[in-house]
Design an enzyme around this catalytic site. Structure first.
Site, PDB file in Angstrom:
ATOM      1  N   ALA A  45      -8.864  26.480 -89.717  1.00  0.00           N
ATOM      2  CA  ALA A  45     -10.102  27.235 -89.456  1.00  0.00           C
ATOM      3  C   ALA A  45     -10.720  26.778 -88.142  1.00  0.00           C
ATOM      4  O   ALA A  45     -11.933  26.663 -88.011  1.00  0.00           O
ATOM      5  CB  ALA A  45     -11.071  27.049 -90.617  1.00  0.00           C
ATOM      6  N   ILE A  98      -8.704  29.469 -83.308  1.00  0.00           N
ATOM      7  CA  ILE A  98      -7.972  30.710 -83.608  1.00  0.00           C
ATOM      8  C   ILE A  98      -8.304  31.158 -85.036  1.00  0.00           C
ATOM      9  O   ILE A  98      -8.535  32.348 -85.278  1.00  0.00           O
ATOM     10  CB  ILE A  98      -6.451  30.542 -83.442  1.00  0.00           C
ATOM     11  CG1 ILE A  98      -6.106  30.070 -82.023  1.00  0.00           C
ATOM     12  CG2 ILE A  98      -5.727  31.870 -83.720  1.00  0.00           C
ATOM     13  CD1 ILE A  98      -4.627  29.835 -81.762  1.00  0.00           C
ATOM     14  N   ASP A 128      -9.025  24.712 -94.463  1.00  0.00           N
ATOM     15  CA  ASP A 128      -8.875  23.650 -93.457  1.00  0.00           C
ATOM     16  C   ASP A 128      -9.037  22.309 -94.172  1.00  0.00           C
ATOM     17  O   ASP A 128      -9.607  22.244 -95.281  1.00  0.00           O
ATOM     18  CB  ASP A 128      -9.940  23.783 -92.356  1.00  0.00           C
ATOM     19  CG  ASP A 128      -9.513  23.141 -91.036  1.00  0.00           C
ATOM     20  OD1 ASP A 128      -9.230  23.864 -90.062  1.00  0.00           O
ATOM     21  OD2 ASP A 128      -9.462  21.884 -90.988  1.00  0.00           O
ATOM     22  N   HIS A 146       8.589  30.835 -76.552  1.00  0.00           N
ATOM     23  CA  HIS A 146       7.209  31.073 -76.125  1.00  0.00           C
ATOM     24  C   HIS A 146       6.914  30.388 -74.790  1.00  0.00           C
ATOM     25  O   HIS A 146       7.224  29.229 -74.604  1.00  0.00           O
ATOM     26  CB  HIS A 146       6.275  30.527 -77.202  1.00  0.00           C
ATOM     27  CG  HIS A 146       4.829  30.695 -76.879  1.00  0.00           C
ATOM     28  ND1 HIS A 146       4.319  31.848 -76.340  1.00  0.00           N
ATOM     29  CD2 HIS A 146       3.783  29.852 -77.034  1.00  0.00           C
ATOM     30  CE1 HIS A 146       3.024  31.705 -76.168  1.00  0.00           C
ATOM     31  NE2 HIS A 146       2.672  30.507 -76.580  1.00  0.00           N
TER      32      HIS A 146
END
Ligand code: A3D
Length: 320
Positions: free
Chosen positions: A11, A14, A34, A176
């Site tokens: 949390a 993002i 979280d 990525h």
């Protein structure tokens, strides 16, 4: 009919943005999970309080208990640590691998039917590890990277050509970021491929090469500006696009870090490839024929991902 349930594991920057977007778009009810007690609860309440102004119908709950994600339809994983200036994504490997272990076990025990989207870096290795730790089917565990990389590419191209982003499409493959493989011959402005636009004199090859490099460095550019963390608005938007494709069975063709077993000549690994996302998760990996120079870039990217995966195996014996 009950609303879909969307579990956000992590949390932070993002995770909070994902929660806000999911609520505004009314994709379903949101659970923010979280380990930092107070953060998911505080963000869930804050976002819920934006409901009367935004006029959305979505329930939000913050929690530190995995039982609350029970039966989730979608899990989006951002748990872990982001980069700081000077760090590469790969520097996060050791710490985030441990996080993937606890998250994978938490999802397996509570939401084994979910479509799982991993965002935690280094992405291609973390999505692999998350799949291994969770034991979920490969077509239900996917990594978000290509949608973001291509969004960055599309944004820079729209600035260069001074046209709407809507008319710019981009095609990227590979790992990525640094080893991303932009396929310029399949990237277009309203259907006109980029190499043709160079021939037409709309831009130069040098300028195009600069844009490709800026896209590859897109994450680092934002880390350098923010100084305290990494990008979160565009990464969240990208993952929401993928979640929506699954929840609404849109059969979108999106670049994702997906399991390739035979496709692109790979024998079982996660890497960025074009995929169709629908109600079954990854419905298909779209296997395209690469040209020689593209294949060389793709191979380099695959090697980088393989290196990270073997580093994971070296750290955690259960993965070997
Ligand atoms: P941040 O704001 O630090 O949020 C991470 C959250 O994870 C924090 O709230 C932590 O408390 C929480 N957390 C840590 N360990 C656990 C655990 N074991 N279980 C549950 N929660 C935990 O980071 P962020 O939201 O900015 O970024 C999250 C991740 O996404 C990082 O690894 C980034 O590198 C990555 N990221 C990926 C992309 C891609 O395109 C793939 C882009 C941007 C960021």
């Amino acid at each position: 009919m009950a609303r879909p349930k969307i579990a956000l594991i992590g949390a932070g920057q993002i995770g909070g943005t994902l929660a806000h977007l999911a609520a505004i778009k009314e994709l379903g009810d949101v659970i923010l999970f979280d380990i930092a007690d107070g953060t998911p609860q505080g963000k869930a309440l804050d976002i819920a309080e934006s409901g009367p102004s935004e006029k959305f119908d979505a329930a939000l709950k913050g929690t530190t208990s995995y039982e609350d994600i029970a039966g989730a339809d979608v899990c989006i994983v951002t748990a872990g640590v982001p980069r700081k200036p000077g760090m590469s994504r790969d520097d996060l490997l050791g710490i985030n691998l441990k996080v993937m272990k606890s998250v994978g076990e938490g999802i397996a025990a509570n939401a084994p039917d979910a479509f799982v989207i991993c965002i935690t870096n280094p992405l291609d290795a973390m999505v692999w590890a998350l799949r291994e730790f969770s034991g979920l089917p490969h077509q239900k565990v996917v990594g978000m990277a290509g949608v973001l990389d291509s969004a960055r590419f599309r944004h820079f191209l729209s600035l260069e050509f001074d046209v709407s982003m809507r008319d710019v499409s981009a095609f990227v493959l590979g790992g990525h970021g640094d080893t991303m493989v932009p396929l310029t011959r399949y990237s277009t402005v309203a259907g006109i491929p980029l190499p043709d636009l160079v021939k037409m004199g709309w831009t130069s090859q040098e300028k195009l090469d600069e844009i490709v490099q800026r896209t590859r460095d897109g994450g680092a550019e934002i880390v350098g500006l923010l100084k305290t963390g990494s990008a979160y608005y565009a990464p969240a938007t990208s993952a929401i696009e993928m979640a929506e494709a699954y929840l609404k069975d849109q059969r979108r063709l999106l670049p994702c870090a997906a399991w390739c077993d035979g496709e692109f000549g790979l024998d079982g690994m996660y890497v960025g490839v074009p995929t169709i996302i629908g109600a079954n998760g990854i419905e298909k990996v779209v296997d395209i024929k690469l040209e020689k120079d593209e294949q060389a870039m793709f191979d380099k990217s695959v090697e980088a991902v393989r290196g990270l995966v073997s580093a994971c195996k070296g750290i955690d014996d259960s993965l070997a």
